[in-house]
Scaffold this active site. Structure first.
Site: not given
Length: 311
Positions: A147, A223, A252, A271
């Protein structure tokens, strides 16, 4: 049916919840930990996905676990599978925002807008533009043409970029996972948009950076663990590639003294891509309510995760 829900979503959920649920709202991790032990249904998203995953692991009786995140790499999927827990994720809640951020990163890299901002901060007026790359006529490899990957591809194609996707099946003219590395030198933009699984760890490392064009940029919207970061830092430092736009890194948040912060031509967006909108939380609430109705009726849920595949 004991149901654990985030207090932040209460105004969006409570007016639409059916009667007969044993509702428990949590505002802290401790409250979630106490209530999930015997819960049947839980939506336990917190700011840190690791916190969410650790709380979810306490739900020994969970029949359905909902998360608004698309990536589930923090969760113990083997444990959930053994317990028979159905998990649904947030695929589709933020693809437009992420795709727009990817385009932002590519445009910033092409025109070196990061340097433009710094020049303006110095109140200088240059006669030479720091970035002179045109997107038209360039080429992009999008690893993970789901997507989000397709939305990125559509936006790049509108700028005249030749787009090649990578999918597991090689459908619709895309490359397969064993076919793209031999062609990595053909592309100007290497975009990561695949789900994180055991198979994607260190997908880009020293051999891939060595094979890329020296003018190529890496764009990571997936990621952080998909890139071997020591190899990336070396490639940037030695100018083996032109740069990297990194929405995700590992770990992170990135520690303040981490060398990736100051690696040459590393552009960070912390992010923030999926959060660059105002509607994701309301969309997540709507999705939860739709799935709750389906769950109670014994009908298929939307966004069911394949716990074996990891996405």
């Amino acid at each position: 049916m004991k149901t654990l829900l985030p207090a932040l979503a209460r105004p969006l959920l409570e007016p639409h919840l059916p009667p007969g649920l044993d509702l428990h709202w949590f505002a802290t991790r401790a409250e979630a930990e106490a209530a999930i032990v015997d819960a049947d249904i839980a939506w336990v998203d917190m700011q840190n996905p690791q916190d969410s995953a650790e709380v979810a692991a306490l739900g020994a009786r969970l029949r359905w676990l909902s998360t608004m995140r698309a990536g589930i790499d923090a969760y113990d999927t083997a444990l959930l599978r053994r317990r028979g827990t159905v998990m649904t994720n947030g695929t589709g809640l933020n693809p437009v925002a992420v795709a727009e951020y990817a385009l932002l990163g590519i445009l910033a890299a092409a025109k070196r807008y990061d340097e433009v901002v710094r020049i303006a901060d110095r109140h200088d007026w240059p006669t030479v533009a720091p970035g002179t790359v045109e997107l038209a006529g360039s080429s992009a490899l999008i690893i993970g043409y789901g997507t989000i990957g397709r939305l990125i591809g559509e936006r790049l194609a509108a700028f005249g970029v030749a787009v090649t996707g990578v999918t597991r099946s090689g459908r619709d003219g895309t490359l397969t996972p064993d076919g793209w590395k031999a062609r990595i030198a053909d592309y100007d933009w290497i975009v990561l948009a695949a789900p994180s699984t055991g198979e994607t760890a260190a997908l880009l490392g020293a051999p891939e950076f060595a094979a890329m064009k020296r003018s190529a940029w890496v764009i990571n919207m997936a990621r952080g663990d998909m890139i071997a970061q020591p190899a990336l830092i070396e490639a940037l430092t030695k100018h083996r590639i032109a740069g990297a736009f990194l929405d995700t890194v590992d770990p992170e948040p990135l520690p303040a003294d981490h060398p990736l912060w100051s690696a040459p031509n590393a552009l960070h967006s912390m992010h923030l891509s999926g959060r660059s909108q105002t509607t994701m939380f309301s969309r997540a609430a709507t999705l939860f309510l739709e799935n709750l109705a389906a769950f109670r009726a014994g009908e298929p849920l939307r966004n069911v995760v394949d716990l074996e595949a990891g996405y």
